[in-house]
Design a protein around this motif. Structure first.
Motif, mmCIF file in Angstrom:
data_model
loop_
_atom_site.group_PDB
_atom_site.id
_atom_site.type_symbol
_atom_site.label_atom_id
_atom_site.label_comp_id
_atom_site.label_asym_id
_atom_site.label_seq_id
_atom_site.Cartn_x
_atom_site.Cartn_y
_atom_site.Cartn_z
ATOM 1 N N GLY A 308 0.809 -1.216 0.000
ATOM 2 C CA GLY A 308 0.000 0.000 0.000
ATOM 3 C C GLY A 308 0.834 1.253 0.000
ATOM 4 O O GLY A 308 2.046 1.223 -0.235
ATOM 5 N N SER A 309 0.177 2.366 0.275
ATOM 6 C CA SER A 309 0.776 3.697 0.366
ATOM 7 C C SER A 309 1.253 4.237 -0.990
ATOM 8 O O SER A 309 1.709 3.482 -1.841
ATOM 9 C CB SER A 309 1.967 3.745 1.330
ATOM 10 N N ALA A 310 1.116 5.546 -1.151
ATOM 11 C CA ALA A 310 1.641 6.181 -2.357
ATOM 12 C C ALA A 310 3.155 6.194 -2.283
ATOM 13 O O ALA A 310 3.853 5.966 -3.264
ATOM 14 C CB ALA A 310 1.092 7.596 -2.471
ATOM 15 N N ILE A 311 3.654 6.462 -1.076
ATOM 16 C CA ILE A 311 5.096 6.501 -0.865
ATOM 17 C C ILE A 311 5.439 5.704 0.382
ATOM 18 O O ILE A 311 4.832 5.883 1.433
ATOM 19 C CB ILE A 311 5.578 7.950 -0.664
ATOM 20 N N THR A 312 6.374 4.813 0.246
ATOM 21 C CA THR A 312 6.849 4.064 1.406
ATOM 22 C C THR A 312 8.334 4.366 1.602
ATOM 23 O O THR A 312 9.121 4.252 0.673
ATOM 24 C CB THR A 312 6.643 2.549 1.190
ATOM 25 N N TRP A 313 8.640 4.764 2.797
ATOM 26 C CA TRP A 313 10.020 5.109 3.166
ATOM 27 C C TRP A 313 10.258 4.386 4.473
ATOM 28 O O TRP A 313 9.745 4.787 5.509
ATOM 29 C CB TRP A 313 10.090 6.632 3.326
ATOM 30 N N LYS A 314 10.963 3.300 4.416
ATOM 31 C CA LYS A 314 10.935 2.409 5.570
ATOM 32 C C LYS A 314 12.120 1.456 5.574
ATOM 33 O O LYS A 314 12.362 0.777 4.586
ATOM 34 C CB LYS A 314 9.622 1.621 5.483
ATOM 35 N N TYR A 315 12.843 1.408 6.670
ATOM 36 C CA TYR A 315 14.051 0.571 6.759
ATOM 37 C C TYR A 315 14.117 -0.137 8.106
ATOM 38 O O TYR A 315 14.906 0.235 8.969
ATOM 39 C CB TYR A 315 15.321 1.423 6.565
ATOM 40 N N PRO A 316 13.285 -1.139 8.314
ATOM 41 C CA PRO A 316 13.333 -1.847 9.595
ATOM 42 C C PRO A 316 14.744 -2.411 9.805
ATOM 43 O O PRO A 316 15.268 -3.078 8.923
ATOM 44 C CB PRO A 316 12.318 -2.973 9.421
ATOM 45 N N SER A 317 15.316 -2.106 10.926
ATOM 46 C CA SER A 317 16.734 -2.381 11.116
ATOM 47 C C SER A 317 17.001 -3.166 12.384
ATOM 48 O O SER A 317 16.152 -3.253 13.266
ATOM 49 C CB SER A 317 17.504 -1.056 11.200
ATOM 50 N N GLY A 327 19.968 -10.958 13.351
ATOM 51 C CA GLY A 327 18.984 -10.045 12.775
ATOM 52 C C GLY A 327 18.515 -10.573 11.434
ATOM 53 O O GLY A 327 19.313 -11.095 10.656
ATOM 54 N N GLU A 328 17.201 -10.452 11.182
ATOM 55 C CA GLU A 328 16.683 -10.929 9.907
ATOM 56 C C GLU A 328 15.728 -9.908 9.318
ATOM 57 O O GLU A 328 14.992 -9.240 10.050
ATOM 58 C CB GLU A 328 15.924 -12.251 10.083
ATOM 59 N N PHE A 329 15.711 -9.832 8.010
ATOM 60 C CA PHE A 329 14.795 -8.926 7.325
ATOM 61 C C PHE A 329 14.282 -9.630 6.073
ATOM 62 O O PHE A 329 15.052 -9.992 5.193
ATOM 63 C CB PHE A 329 15.528 -7.640 6.945
ATOM 64 N N TYR A 330 12.981 -9.861 6.040
ATOM 65 C CA TYR A 330 12.361 -10.487 4.876
ATOM 66 C C TYR A 330 11.305 -9.533 4.350
ATOM 67 O O TYR A 330 10.399 -9.143 5.088
ATOM 68 C CB TYR A 330 11.704 -11.810 5.253
ATOM 69 N N SER A 331 11.440 -9.164 3.100
ATOM 70 C CA SER A 331 10.547 -8.107 2.624
ATOM 71 C C SER A 331 10.008 -8.367 1.225
ATOM 72 O O SER A 331 10.721 -8.807 0.331
ATOM 73 C CB SER A 331 11.319 -6.782 2.621
ATOM 74 N N VAL A 332 8.725 -8.107 1.076
ATOM 75 C CA VAL A 332 8.123 -8.022 -0.250
ATOM 76 C C VAL A 332 7.580 -6.613 -0.384
ATOM 77 O O VAL A 332 6.806 -6.163 0.461
ATOM 78 C CB VAL A 332 6.955 -9.024 -0.411
ATOM 79 N N ALA A 333 8.002 -5.890 -1.387
ATOM 80 C CA ALA A 333 7.456 -4.553 -1.611
ATOM 81 C C ALA A 333 6.954 -4.479 -3.039
ATOM 82 O O ALA A 333 7.671 -4.827 -3.974
ATOM 83 C CB ALA A 333 8.516 -3.490 -1.366
ATOM 84 N N LEU A 334 5.702 -4.068 -3.168
ATOM 85 C CA LEU A 334 5.123 -3.995 -4.500
ATOM 86 C C LEU A 334 4.703 -2.569 -4.813
ATOM 87 O O LEU A 334 4.094 -1.903 -3.969
ATOM 88 C CB LEU A 334 3.907 -4.922 -4.560
ATOM 89 N N THR A 335 5.052 -2.089 -5.974
ATOM 90 C CA THR A 335 4.568 -0.780 -6.395
ATOM 91 C C THR A 335 3.863 -0.925 -7.731
ATOM 92 O O THR A 335 4.405 -1.499 -8.667
ATOM 93 C CB THR A 335 5.714 0.237 -6.557
ATOM 94 N N ASN A 336 2.647 -0.418 -7.792
ATOM 95 C CA ASN A 336 1.876 -0.448 -9.032
ATOM 96 C C ASN A 336 1.468 0.985 -9.352
ATOM 97 O O ASN A 336 1.620 1.887 -8.513
ATOM 98 C CB ASN A 336 0.649 -1.350 -8.832
ATOM 99 N N ASN A 337 0.920 1.208 -10.537
ATOM 100 C CA ASN A 337 0.507 2.560 -10.925
ATOM 101 C C ASN A 337 1.618 3.561 -10.652
ATOM 102 O O ASN A 337 2.716 3.397 -11.133
ATOM 103 C CB ASN A 337 -0.803 2.938 -10.236
ATOM 104 N N TYR A 338 1.348 4.578 -9.810
ATOM 105 C CA TYR A 338 2.384 5.576 -9.559
ATOM 106 C C TYR A 338 2.996 5.457 -8.160
ATOM 107 O O TYR A 338 3.526 6.412 -7.617
ATOM 108 C CB TYR A 338 1.837 6.987 -9.794
ATOM 109 N N GLN A 339 2.862 4.302 -7.551
ATOM 110 C CA GLN A 339 3.422 4.132 -6.209
ATOM 111 C C GLN A 339 4.946 4.190 -6.229
ATOM 112 O O GLN A 339 5.585 3.788 -7.203
ATOM 113 C CB GLN A 339 3.016 2.765 -5.654
ATOM 114 N N GLN A 340 5.507 4.666 -5.121
ATOM 115 C CA GLN A 340 6.958 4.685 -4.978
ATOM 116 C C GLN A 340 7.328 4.043 -3.646
ATOM 117 O O GLN A 340 6.685 4.301 -2.643
ATOM 118 C CB GLN A 340 7.487 6.118 -4.957
ATOM 119 N N ALA A 341 8.353 3.231 -3.699
ATOM 120 C CA ALA A 341 8.826 2.643 -2.450
ATOM 121 C C ALA A 341 10.342 2.754 -2.391
ATOM 122 O O ALA A 341 11.031 2.470 -3.367
ATOM 123 C CB ALA A 341 8.404 1.179 -2.353
ATOM 124 N N ASP A 342 10.830 3.225 -1.276
ATOM 125 C CA ASP A 342 12.263 3.210 -1.010
ATOM 126 C C ASP A 342 12.371 2.500 0.325
ATOM 127 O O ASP A 342 12.056 3.052 1.370
ATOM 128 C CB ASP A 342 12.817 4.641 -0.940
#
Ligand SMILES: Nc1ncnc2c1ncn2[C@@H]1O[C@H](COP(=O)(O)OP(=O)(O)OP(=O)(O)O)[C@@H](O)[C@H]1O
Ligand SMILES: [Mg+2]
Lengths: 481, 245
Positions: A308-317, A327-342
């Motif tokens: 979700g979200s129009a903009i995702t700015w997120k770095y779980p650390s 420490g473990e980090f497992y991530s799926v990030a999806l951007t469709n249409n005009y979504q942006q994720a960093d």
């Protein structure tokens, strides 16, 4: 799961009755200054230390600049245009029935397989819950308190366990960590507080569904989870169904503390409003999440599905302080249409024999922009540190993009860091194979994308994994063809 | 069953199939042989509706229905199955899951109820036994890490589950050891009947000794240059293609 949300609703209503409301307005006027912060603190009945803590954060925030290094584009936010306090929503403004709710939202619920009676609550309808499930909520609470587990709204914890708040708040994410964390520290609304006592294995998955008073945690959520020595907890945040939400800016802070031999597993499914097909509207999600493996042999594991979200700015650390911590980090990030994720993670190796694993799967469709940004830092003290990073991007169509920004800073020669990355287009041959067997193009895309995310999905708690798959399918709609 | 008339296919303006004609009747088994690069796989892919091929002229009809205007999935649901020469790996996608989804897509298109999990397991275990595929393959990713022969047996397994009307098997016999060849051919024979038609694309007579074709065609430079019965396969095996080209 279904009934629990209803229960929560019931319990929440009760909670509201107990809420001492002074006759001040429901919502503050837009604007932010010291006076606003003092008023927030007062309205929430906070102790002096917390008020001062907020004020200190505010004075730091005023001297900070909004970050600009991330690979995102958005209009500047005017922080004086935001109202920083809203009392729990008055049910008068809520839709009276599902007929008054946006049909598109209802369609999504349908596709996600959300039970009928639950849709109303999610859509913010004023429901008089009629289910005899209060007893379930009670059982839930009893079970937790028997185990000595504390799980309550952050604002309750401030009143009931102020010494714990004072001890741990800001100990993982310092106030001036970054612009948004500082803002959150000054104005945070509410969130969850969890404490797992020594030697306790939390008897159930803690889901925000169960959190009494889940509504109106507001745009500046604050969560603090402490796992004392030899304890274990799995925490589920979020909900696969989109929630009604009028706030554009969300700046949450989540702090996790794991003491000796403790383990925290934190799973997120984030499906906030992404904006429409043309990129209008949508949530700006600027989150700071960090876990501190403070004790030896401790383990913190982040799993996130961000659609979700129009903009995702997120770095779980993870700060790997304790010897042998993981420490473990497992991530799926999806951007469709005009979504942006960093999005990505930081693994800071401080203790000896610390190890970290990063698996990131980015999917871009439409005009989506998807960036993985990860830092693996090994300090001189961290003998024999290990990191494995795997970062794959999948592109659907040719107007979207994927970027990978891995940063590695190794200051200890005994460390071993492995990094693998790939970017690929969804394969025509794979699609044709599935379609030749009779699957529609859409189903074939979903199947292949879900396969791509498998390594992350299998880290999610069972019932969440299924929802996450459905969610991905819904979010991918119209991505091809 | 299928009637191909004057089919000319190009890729990037390069002619690959050239006014090809082929008719396969109900219940017939046809073998297509021919040198490397002659267009055999292209024929199979075009029948199945793969993108990227330009059909310059001609028609393909399945039971009188024009296939060329249909999407790959519509052709599949109309009864066409293509066993791929190089089955692709799909990481993370469970083998059994794909098969069940495919079977259900077929059933739904026939207005049948979706198969329940128990019946599906019974069905698939039965067919796996026939194809001598261990049950561990159910939970593996589609074709991922399968050996060449295992991939081919998996194609036949899919065919047995989907029960298509027209089976096109593109070199399903290539790369098989002697025992696997027997398994694959007994799989093919097990679904062969007087309604179902089969096109075997192959380089080897050894398959055709086990699954006897009614007709054998030689494809060369995008055209069928010779047709005959199973004796033609024997002749080709002995003499090569030069004399027919
Ligand atoms: N997408 C494509 N782009 C360019 N050329 C192609 C393409 N597809 C097929 N061809 C060419 O068309 C010709 C026929 O290929 P095809 O795969 O149909 O041959 P084949 O008869 O199946 O050969 P083999 O026996 O080696 O499997 C070859 O020369 C091949 O290089
Ligand atoms: Mg071929």
């Amino acid at each position: 799961m279904a009934n629990n949300k209803v229960i929560e609703n019931i319990v929440e209503n009760k909670y509201k009755h107990g809420f001492v409301t002074d006759i001040e307005q429901e919502q503050f006027d837009p604007g932010l200054d010291e006076d606003v912060i003092i008023r927030i603190s007062k309205r929430k009945g906070e102790p002096e230390f917390l008020k001062n803590w907020r004020l200190k954060a505010f004075s730091q925030w005023r001297n900070m600049k909004e970050p600009s290094w991330q690979h995102l584009k958005y209009h500047p936010i005017n922080y004086q245009d935001i109202s920083y306090f809203a009392a729990p929503k008055n049910q008068k403004d809520a839709p009276k029935s599902l007929d008054e709710v946006d049909p598109k939202l209802l369609e999504t619920y349908d596709k996600l397989g959300i039970p009928l009676h639950e849709r109303a609550r999610l859509a913010g309808v004023a429901v008089d819950a009629v289910f005899d499930s209060v007893s379930v909520a009670t059982t839930f609470k009893e079970k937790l308190s028997e185990a000595g587990v504390i799980f309550c709204p952050f604002s309750d914890a401030v009143k009931k366990y102020p010494e714990k708040i004072e001890q741990y708040l800001g100990s993982v994410v310092p106030q001036r960590d970054n612009f948004f964390a500082a803002l959150n520290s000054a104005v945070f609304s509410d969130g969850s507080f969890v404490y797992i006592p020594k030697g306790v294995r939390c008897p159930m998955e803690l889901s925000t569904y169960f959190r009494i008073n889940a509504n109106n945690t507001g745009q500046f959520e604050r969560t603090l989870i402490i796992a004392d020595e030899d304890s274990h907890v799995s925490y589920l945040e979020g909900c696969t169904a989109p929630m009604r939400d009028e706030n554009q800016l969300h700046a949450a802070v989540v702090e996790l503390v794991a003491l000796d031999n403790a383990e925290i597993k934190y799973s997120t499914v984030q499906n906030w409003y992404p904006g429409d097909e043309n990129g209008i509207g949508g949530i700006y999600n600027f989150v700071t999440k960090r876990g501190d493996c403070r004790g030896k042999n401790s383990k913190i594991s982040w799993t996130q599905v961000e659609t979700g979200s129009a903009i995702t700015w997120k770095y779980p650390s993870c700060v790997l302080r304790g010897e042998n911590s993981i420490g473990e980090f497992y991530s799926v990030a999806l951007t469709n249409n005009y979504q942006q994720a960093d999005t990505g993670t930081k693994m800071i190796h401080i203790g000896k024999n610390t190890s970290s694993t990063i698996i990131s799967k980015g999917i871009s469709a439409g005009f989506g922009e998807n960036s993985y940004r990860g830092l693996v830092k090994v300090l001189p003290t961290a003998n024999n540190a290990r990191n494995y990073t795997q970062c794959d991007s999948l592109l659907l169509g040719n107007k979207c993009s994927a970027n990978t920004f891995p940063y590695i800073e190794a200051k200890n020669n005994s460390s071993k860091i492995e990094h693998e990355a790939s970017t690929s287009k969804i394969s025509e041959d794979q699609l044709f194979y599935c379609r030749q067997r009779g699957l529609s193009e859409e189903d074939s895309v979903n199947l292949i994308v879900n396969g791509f995310c498998k390594d992350v999905f299998k880290k999610l708690p069972m019932e969440f994994a299924v929802e996450a798959q459905n969610l991905l399918n819904v979010s991918l709609e119209g991505a091809i063809g | 069953m299928i009637e191909i008339k004057n089919l000319t296919v190009t890729v990037n303006n390069k002619k690959i199939l050239d006014k090809l004609n082929l008719t396969v009747g109900n219940g017939e088994i046809h073998a297509i042989m021919g040198p490397n690069g002659s267009g055999k796989s292209t024929l199979g892919q075009v029948i199945a509706g793969k993108d990227g091929y330009e059909v310059a002229s001609g028609s393909i009809k399945l039971e009188g229905k024009n296939l060329l205007s249909l999407t790959p999935e519509e052709r599949s649901l109309a009864g066409i199955f293509l066993g791929f020469q190089y089955p692709i790996e799909i990481p993370g996608v469970n083998n059994a899951y794909l098969l069940k989804a495919a079977l259900n897509a077929q059933r739904v298109s026939r207005n049948e109820k979706e198969i329940d999990a128990f019946d599906f397991m019974t069905l698939i275990k039965d067919k796996m036994k026939l194809m001598q595929i261990p049950e561990t393959f159910l939970s593996r990713s589609v074709n991922e890490g399968f050996s060449g022969g295992e991939k081919k047996r998996n194609e036949i397994l899919q065919m047995l589950i989907l029960q298509p009307k027209l089976c096109i098997l593109d070199e399903t016999d290539s790369g098989l050891d002697v025992d696997a060849l027997k398994v694959v051919s007994s799989g093919i024979k097990s679904i062969s009947n007087n309604k179902r038609s089969i096109i075997l694309i192959t380089h080897y007579e050894r398959l055709l000794k086990l699954v006897e074709p009614d007709f054998v065609h030689v494809l060369s430079d995008g055209k069928i240059v010779k047709s005959g019965n199973k004796d033609l396969a024997h002749e080709l095996d002995a003499k090569g293609y030069d004399w027919v080209k």
